[in-house]
Design an enzyme around this catalytic site. Structure first.
Site, PDB file in Angstrom:
ATOM      1  CG  HIS A  55       0.394  -3.179  -9.761  1.00 12.10           C
ATOM      2  ND1 HIS A  55       1.014  -2.700  -8.637  1.00 12.10           N
ATOM      3  CD2 HIS A  55       0.692  -4.496  -9.827  1.00 12.10           C
ATOM      4  CE1 HIS A  55       1.663  -3.684  -8.033  1.00 12.10           C
ATOM      5  NE2 HIS A  55       1.487  -4.782  -8.734  1.00 12.10           N
ATOM      6  CG  HIS A 104       0.892  -6.878  -1.867  1.00  8.65           C
ATOM      7  ND1 HIS A 104       0.164  -7.917  -1.366  1.00  8.65           N
ATOM      8  CD2 HIS A 104       0.693  -6.926  -3.214  1.00  8.65           C
ATOM      9  CE1 HIS A 104      -0.427  -8.585  -2.343  1.00  8.65           C
ATOM     10  NE2 HIS A 104      -0.118  -7.996  -3.473  1.00  8.65           N
TER      11      HIS A 104
END
Length: 749
Positions: A55, A104
């Site tokens: 990420h 998200h």
């Protein structure tokens, strides 16, 4: 328990450390030891694990993402590009606009409300960190099958989280999309975008410069939520056998964020800030290492001074915490008192936790002992880079050979009518007002266009009527059929949507959602999509300013469809000349712009009527897309059209239904000679739009299109209270309204 200091780590090289549990591979852990010349302390291990995660480090995607720089088009508008919190473009009159889209996804599956809410909060802080005032948000969403029980758990929570957070911030939600497909069942995609505006001279960057300058942590206190989220979130698939791998989800407080926005903007206005970084993924690990590595010196941090809401947190947990509504500012010593006073005025907790040094190390102390001593670049920028193997999957040829154009078509006009109603009432084509009605579109009073318009549009100067438009698009079905073309079709659709409202497209942000990079087939999809998007942006003249990569979106062996979501930002000199989608004036003529071909691969018709995915997606002609955009922008500016709508999912009939229902007027459509009514209505050929032209402008409009070489066909007139496909069928608007608007509420009831 002995504090794991740098000294202790040097003296105890053979202590076992939980590197695997923190998401590191063995060779990555060995690389950390090599960089440090010793084993890492627990705090250093925590920092490397989150910052070297997929990420944060983009370790599987870097080798492909560099194409966005290598193939970047020349752009006078680009002010800040890839590498900062968000891209910035010049929109004229001294204004700069910053925008970005991020994901998200995994947190929103685990805890839909907070996962989605904190996604909005995080992207808004990226905008603040650039020096801008946030002015709007958008939300591209993907869920599993609409009638699946878990969709009823995930979707309402996600929508409530987005609405609750955005509405409390006072930010209008002006765009986005909602798509249903079984491939997203265990991996919904919750992408969030935000736009901010500032003057050119107010742009701020994430860097810590100036020895002796103070590092101030301000905003919410640090708690135990989201610890390890970045590393595990982006490094593990969801597997029911491994619930322990599901990360704790951050908890958002939009009221705290609103105070943070106002506090930060006041500090910017008084020129108090040298550098700034929001605390998102990886928390303090990210903020300290990135600020230090981007600056001209080192940094010393006293971790004991971090305000906590949980006094039991260890130093490792403090560094990994992803508690929301926090930012880090670098402030000159003479300005610290004023900065703290502004924070106190806004009831924002603020603490000096360190200072910039003249060295080149990031040093962090706890209880007087040094627990971190690293070169910050090795944490923030020099993580592993993988050239993952990739290969065209063995099943790709068979998928493309399964031609959707050969599927059974309606046998007569009655069946054609029935299939139109099936299409417009299907979850993906039905009205999303149940969702968008939970968002405030018009707070602040500057929203010009919002859902279900082709793009959101917002005014940024009340005196001159300068405005910006944004559209987000992506079609996972097209991209699965052909990743290169699918990515370009996403770019083309977003570009077309912006142009249809009258705005000139300027730049791109993207959110690239894919399965596991450890699967060569997924990695091939990713590589091809990046290549397609980079080539497309070069041809369209729209630089990629930044974005996000979200990998490991799969459950077990089943990956989502490759889903590159593309956001295009455009500028319009005068928002009073924007073009809506609504057919509002009877007697105005309906023109179809572009060429309609027999292109049904990946189409809404093939999905709704036949539950089929196969063949090739529509061909993309980016030169034609640019020409179409120029025509739409010119026609809008010069008052030649009073409605425009791009043709995409569902083809011509879907666009007609949306424009008619939006304006409350019917349409009489004449099928041109030699054209198959079915192909005319359901084809999803790219590079097309419909427009409503006043009769007084017909000659001028035709002359402009003819002079520029764009095919145009007059196909009908705005008239009556039904859609009448002459010689085929008619459907009253009242019947279409029920079919279009009742699907989503009925499913989610």
């Amino acid at each position: 328990m002995t504090l794991d200091t740098v000294k202790h780590a040097t003296e105890t090289p053979d202590i076992d450390q939980p590197w695997a549990e923190l998401g590191l591979k063995q060779d990555e852990y060995e690389r950390v030891r090599e960089i440090l010349g010793r084993r890492p302390t627990g705090a250093e291990l925590a920092m490397y694990s989150v910052m070297w995660s997929e990420h944060c480090s983009y370790k599987s995607s870097k080798v492909h993402l560099k194409q966005f720089g290598e193939k970047a088009p020349q752009s006078d508008a680009l002010l800040v590009g890839i590498g900062e919190n968000a891209g910035v473009v010049d929109v004229g009159q001294g204004y700069a606009v910053t925008f970005k889209v991020e994901s998200h996804n995994h947190p929103s599956y685990v805890e839909p409300y907070q996962g989605a809410a904190t996604g909005v909060g995080g992207i808004v802080r990226d905008i603040i960190a650039m020096g801008a005032r946030p002015i709007a948000v958008v939300d591209p969403l993907r869920f599993g099958a609409a009638d699946h029980p878990d969709t009823k758990r995930v979707l309402p929570g996600v929508v409530s989280g987005i609405g609750g957070y955005g509405n409390c911030l006072g930010l209008p939600n002006i765009g986005g999309e909602t798509v249903f497909d079984a491939c997203y069942q265990g991996n919904p995609l919750v992408n969030a975008g935000a736009i901010g505006v500032m003057r050119h001279e107010d742009i701020h960057l994430a860097k810590a410069s100036g020895s002796g300058n103070k590092v101030i942590l301000y905003g919410a206190r640090t708690g135990g939520d989201g610890i390890g989220g970045a590393s595990i979130l982006a490094s593990e698939t969801f597997d029911e056998a491994k619930p322990s791998k599901r990360p704790a989800v951050q908890v958002g407080d939009p009221f705290q964020e609103k105070l943070l926005i106002e506090c930060t903007l006041e500090a910017f206005a008084e020129k108090l800030v040298v550098g700034i970084q929001d605390l998102g993924a990886a928390g303090l690990s990210c903020a300290t290492s990135e600020l230090a590595s981007n600056g001209s010196g080192g940094m010393r941090v006293e971790l004991d001074d971090v305000p906590l809401r949980d006094s039991t947190l260890s130093p490792e947990e403090i560094l990994m915490s992803e508690s929301q509504e926090r930012m880090c500012a670098v402030v000159e010593p003479s300005k610290v008192e004023r900065f703290l006073a502004i924070c106190e005025k806004w009831d924002v907790t603020a603490t000096v936790i360190g200072e910039v040094t003249d060295g080149d190390r990031l040093e962090i102390f706890w209880h007087g002992e040094m627990i971190v001593d690293v070169d910050p670049r090795t944490v923030a920028h020099d993580g592993p880079v993988y050239e993952r193997p990739y290969a065209r999957p063995a099943w790709q040829d068979a998928l493309q050979a399964d031609d959707a154009n050969k599927l059974a078509r309606p046998a007569d006009a009655d069946e054609l009518r029935a299939q139109v109603l099936r299409l417009v009432s299907s979850p993906n084509q039905a009205s999303k007002s149940w969702i968008t009605g939970q968002y405030d579109h018009f707070v602040q009073g500057n929203t010009v266009l919002a859902q279900p318009e082709d793009s959101g549009m917002i005014r940024i100067d009340e005196d001159t009527n300068l405005g910006v438009a944004i559209a987000t698009d992506g079609n996972g079905r097209f991209t699965k059929l052909d990743p290169y073309t699918g990515a370009q079709l996403a770019l083309a659709e977003a570009y077309r949507n912006v142009a249809a409202t009258g705005a000139k497209p300027l730049a791109v942000s993207d959110c690239l959602n894919f399965g596991s990079p450890e699967d060569p087939a997924v990695m091939w999809q990713f590589a091809e999509a990046i290549r397609g998007l980079a080539d497309g942006c070069l041809e369209m003249g729209t630089p990629v300013t930044g974005g996000n990569v979200s990998l490991y979106n799969q459950t077990g062996e089943a990956a989502i469809h490759p889903t590159p979501v593309v956001a295009v930002l455009g500028v319009i000199d005068d928002i009073s000349r924007r073009t809506p989608i609504a057919f509002a004036d009877e007697g105005h003529l309906i023109y179809l712009l572009g060429d309609t071909k027999e292109e049904l691969g990946g189409s809404a018709w093939s999905q709704v009527v036949h539950d089929h995915l196969g063949g090739l997606p529509p061909a993309v002609d980016l030169g034609r897309e640019k020409l179409l955009a120029e025509i739409l922008i010119s026609a809008s500016r010069d008052g030649m059209v009073d409605a425009a709508h791009d043709l995409s999912d569902g083809g011509l009939i879907q666009a007609l239904v949306e424009s008619c229902l939006r304006g409350g007027k019917g349409a009489r459509i004449v099928v041109p000679d030699g054209v198959d009514p079915f192909v005319l209505l359901f084809s999803e050929s790219a590079g097309r739009a419909i427009v409503a032209v006043p009769r007084s402008e017909e000659l001028r409009f035709n002359d402009m299109c003819g002079a520029r070489g764009l095919p145009v066909t007059r196909i009908g007139v705005i008239d009556g209270t039904e859609i009448d496909i002459q010689g085929q069928f008619s459907i009253p608007l009242s019947e279409l309204k029920v079919a279009h608007e009742e699907t989503i509420p009925a499913i989610l009831a």
